[in-house]
Design a protein around this motif. Structure first.
Motif, PDB file in Angstrom:
ATOM      1  N   ILE A 119       0.864  -1.177   0.000  1.00  0.00           N
ATOM      2  CA  ILE A 119       0.000   0.000   0.000  1.00  0.00           C
ATOM      3  C   ILE A 119       0.905   1.232   0.000  1.00  0.00           C
ATOM      4  O   ILE A 119       1.823   1.331   0.812  1.00  0.00           O
ATOM      5  N   ILE A 120       0.650   2.150  -0.922  1.00  0.00           N
ATOM      6  CA  ILE A 120       1.441   3.379  -1.000  1.00  0.00           C
ATOM      7  C   ILE A 120       0.507   4.578  -0.956  1.00  0.00           C
ATOM      8  O   ILE A 120      -0.360   4.727  -1.830  1.00  0.00           O
ATOM      9  N   PRO A 121       0.628   5.428   0.049  1.00  0.00           N
ATOM     10  CA  PRO A 121      -0.191   6.647   0.091  1.00  0.00           C
ATOM     11  C   PRO A 121       0.325   7.671  -0.915  1.00  0.00           C
ATOM     12  O   PRO A 121       1.535   7.788  -1.126  1.00  0.00           O
ATOM     13  N   VAL A 122      -0.587   8.385  -1.549  1.00  0.00           N
ATOM     14  CA  VAL A 122      -0.174   9.464  -2.451  1.00  0.00           C
ATOM     15  C   VAL A 122       0.590  10.501  -1.629  1.00  0.00           C
ATOM     16  O   VAL A 122       0.068  11.011  -0.634  1.00  0.00           O
ATOM     17  N   PRO A 123       1.833  10.806  -2.009  1.00  0.00           N
ATOM     18  CA  PRO A 123       2.653  11.690  -1.163  1.00  0.00           C
ATOM     19  C   PRO A 123       2.329  13.169  -1.327  1.00  0.00           C
ATOM     20  O   PRO A 123       1.831  13.604  -2.365  1.00  0.00           O
ATOM     21  N   ILE A 150      -1.549  -5.670   4.852  1.00  0.00           N
ATOM     22  CA  ILE A 150      -0.697  -5.344   3.704  1.00  0.00           C
ATOM     23  C   ILE A 150       0.258  -4.231   4.130  1.00  0.00           C
ATOM     24  O   ILE A 150      -0.172  -3.225   4.696  1.00  0.00           O
ATOM     25  N   ASP A 151       1.540  -4.402   3.860  1.00  0.00           N
ATOM     26  CA  ASP A 151       2.538  -3.423   4.287  1.00  0.00           C
ATOM     27  C   ASP A 151       2.346  -2.064   3.611  1.00  0.00           C
ATOM     28  O   ASP A 151       1.993  -1.990   2.423  1.00  0.00           O
ATOM     29  N   VAL A 152       2.602  -1.000   4.376  1.00  0.00           N
ATOM     30  CA  VAL A 152       2.582   0.362   3.851  1.00  0.00           C
ATOM     31  C   VAL A 152       4.022   0.805   3.591  1.00  0.00           C
ATOM     32  O   VAL A 152       4.881   0.681   4.462  1.00  0.00           O
ATOM     33  N   LYS A 153       4.278   1.311   2.394  1.00  0.00           N
ATOM     34  CA  LYS A 153       5.574   1.896   2.054  1.00  0.00           C
ATOM     35  C   LYS A 153       5.372   3.390   1.854  1.00  0.00           C
ATOM     36  O   LYS A 153       4.647   3.816   0.956  1.00  0.00           O
ATOM     37  N   TYR A 154       6.040   4.183   2.686  1.00  0.00           N
ATOM     38  CA  TYR A 154       5.743   5.611   2.712  1.00  0.00           C
ATOM     39  C   TYR A 154       6.578   6.451   1.748  1.00  0.00           C
ATOM     40  O   TYR A 154       6.056   7.307   1.055  1.00  0.00           O
ATOM     41  N   ASN A 155       7.872   6.205   1.683  1.00  0.00           N
ATOM     42  CA  ASN A 155       8.753   7.071   0.896  1.00  0.00           C
ATOM     43  C   ASN A 155       9.142   6.481  -0.451  1.00  0.00           C
ATOM     44  O   ASN A 155      10.152   6.864  -1.039  1.00  0.00           O
ATOM     45  N   LYS A 193       5.704  -5.718  -8.308  1.00  0.00           N
ATOM     46  CA  LYS A 193       4.727  -5.745  -7.213  1.00  0.00           C
ATOM     47  C   LYS A 193       3.363  -5.203  -7.666  1.00  0.00           C
ATOM     48  O   LYS A 193       3.271  -4.354  -8.550  1.00  0.00           O
ATOM     49  N   LYS A 194       2.323  -5.705  -7.010  1.00  0.00           N
ATOM     50  CA  LYS A 194       0.967  -5.184  -7.179  1.00  0.00           C
ATOM     51  C   LYS A 194       0.717  -4.193  -6.045  1.00  0.00           C
ATOM     52  O   LYS A 194       0.858  -4.547  -4.872  1.00  0.00           O
ATOM     53  N   ILE A 195       0.375  -2.973  -6.415  1.00  0.00           N
ATOM     54  CA  ILE A 195       0.363  -1.867  -5.459  1.00  0.00           C
ATOM     55  C   ILE A 195      -1.007  -1.206  -5.393  1.00  0.00           C
ATOM     56  O   ILE A 195      -1.663  -1.008  -6.423  1.00  0.00           O
ATOM     57  N   ILE A 196      -1.416  -0.865  -4.171  1.00  0.00           N
ATOM     58  CA  ILE A 196      -2.631  -0.074  -3.969  1.00  0.00           C
ATOM     59  C   ILE A 196      -2.225   1.355  -3.636  1.00  0.00           C
ATOM     60  O   ILE A 196      -1.569   1.601  -2.617  1.00  0.00           O
ATOM     61  N   LEU A 197      -2.594   2.294  -4.487  1.00  0.00           N
ATOM     62  CA  LEU A 197      -2.405   3.717  -4.200  1.00  0.00           C
ATOM     63  C   LEU A 197      -3.590   4.213  -3.380  1.00  0.00           C
ATOM     64  O   LEU A 197      -4.737   3.908  -3.700  1.00  0.00           O
ATOM     65  N   VAL A 198      -3.306   4.971  -2.339  1.00  0.00           N
ATOM     66  CA  VAL A 198      -4.361   5.440  -1.436  1.00  0.00           C
ATOM     67  C   VAL A 198      -4.377   6.965  -1.379  1.00  0.00           C
ATOM     68  O   VAL A 198      -3.340   7.598  -1.197  1.00  0.00           O
ATOM     69  N   ASP A 199      -5.572   7.533  -1.538  1.00  0.00           N
ATOM     70  CA  ASP A 199      -5.749   8.982  -1.391  1.00  0.00           C
ATOM     71  C   ASP A 199      -7.013   9.226  -0.571  1.00  0.00           C
ATOM     72  O   ASP A 199      -7.799   8.312  -0.353  1.00  0.00           O
ATOM     73  N   ASP A 200      -7.192  10.458  -0.104  1.00  0.00           N
ATOM     74  CA  ASP A 200      -8.388  10.753   0.680  1.00  0.00           C
ATOM     75  C   ASP A 200      -9.621  10.846  -0.212  1.00  0.00           C
ATOM     76  O   ASP A 200     -10.623  10.179   0.015  1.00  0.00           O
ATOM     77  N   VAL A 201      -9.536  11.695  -1.253  1.00  0.00           N
ATOM     78  CA  VAL A 201     -10.657  11.861  -2.182  1.00  0.00           C
ATOM     79  C   VAL A 201     -10.131  11.797  -3.617  1.00  0.00           C
ATOM     80  O   VAL A 201      -9.130  12.434  -3.944  1.00  0.00           O
TER      81      VAL A 201
END
Length: 233
Positions: A119-123, A150-155, A193-201
């Motif tokens: 899981i990768i948050p939109v930076p 699922i692990d979160v990778k921040y940077n 890798k298969k990645i989930i990008l996460v954003d608020d809206v």
């Protein structure tokens, strides 16, 4: 399950230090978190037809995002706007984890089917992060991770170009504003890798598409996207 002792403690705690709904300011009771039950019922859930239509409109043509899902519908002056505003501007980052957990629970079958590795948050840009103190999408990602494991990778990806607020921009302006804004600095972390990008809206999808492009260029096998809410423009 809430035990009788814990239930009594919650009632006592709420009597001594009452909590209030972020949206309507009514007193919260017992297991209610951030918003009251009445306000929670006001939040709309997107149907399958809307999600499919939004995918076709925002992601299908660019072929960067394999699939996407949003948990709720964002409405101007609505409950979610109050929650996300508090998350982003009132240092109430716990709301992010709460919304992330709700997202993971509501989208359980879909997230399972995606079978993602990361899981990768939109930076945020470093200047924006310094101003706010934290990235709200990171806390949403943490909430999802807490449920899914699922692990979160921040940077892994960075926002290398400062962009203007996109609130008043149309689709074309948003795409131009965000173009070239992201760079993946850790190719080994995403390769294959298969990645989930996460954003608020998710609004136009331009930010997600640009971040997905950076990940695909770095060797990601697939990029999925999820958000607490989807908004129209």
């Amino acid at each position: 399950m809430i035990t009788p002792i814990k239930n009594s403690f919650n009632y006592l705690f709420d009597f001594i230090l009452p909590r209030f709904c972020i949206h309507c300011d009514k007193k919260l009771f017992n297991s209610e978190q951030f918003i009251c039950a009445s306000c929670h019922q006001e939040i709309k859930i997107p149907g399958d037809a809307l999600i499919q239509s939004e995918y076709s409109r925002k992601f299908a043509e660019k072929k960067l995002v394999t699939d996407f899902m949003s948990t709720y519908i964002f409405e101007k002056d609505g409950v979610l706007q109050s929650m996300i505003h508090s998350l982003k501007y009132d240092n109430n980052f716990r709301i992010g984890e709460y919304l992330g957990k709700l997202t993971a629970i509501e989208l359980d079958s879909i997230l399972t089917a995606w079978n993602a590795d990361l899981i990768i948050p939109v930076p945020l840009h470093s200047l924006k992060k310094a101003e706010r103190g934290y990235n709200q999408s990171y806390y949403i990602a943490k909430g999802i991770s807490a449920v899914t494991n699922i692990d979160v990778k921040y940077n892994t990806i960075k926002r290398i170009r400062f962009t203007k607020s996109q609130t008043t921009m149309n689709l074309k302006e948003r795409e131009e504003n965000i173009s070239g804004a992201f760079l993946c600095g850790d190719k080994k972390a995403v390769e294959g890798k298969k990645i989930i990008l996460v954003d608020d809206v998710i609004t136009t999808g331009s930010t997600i598409n640009e971040a997905a492009s950076a990940l695909i260029k770095a060797g990601a096998a697939k990029v999925y996207a999820t958000s607490v809410a989807i908004a129209d423009i």
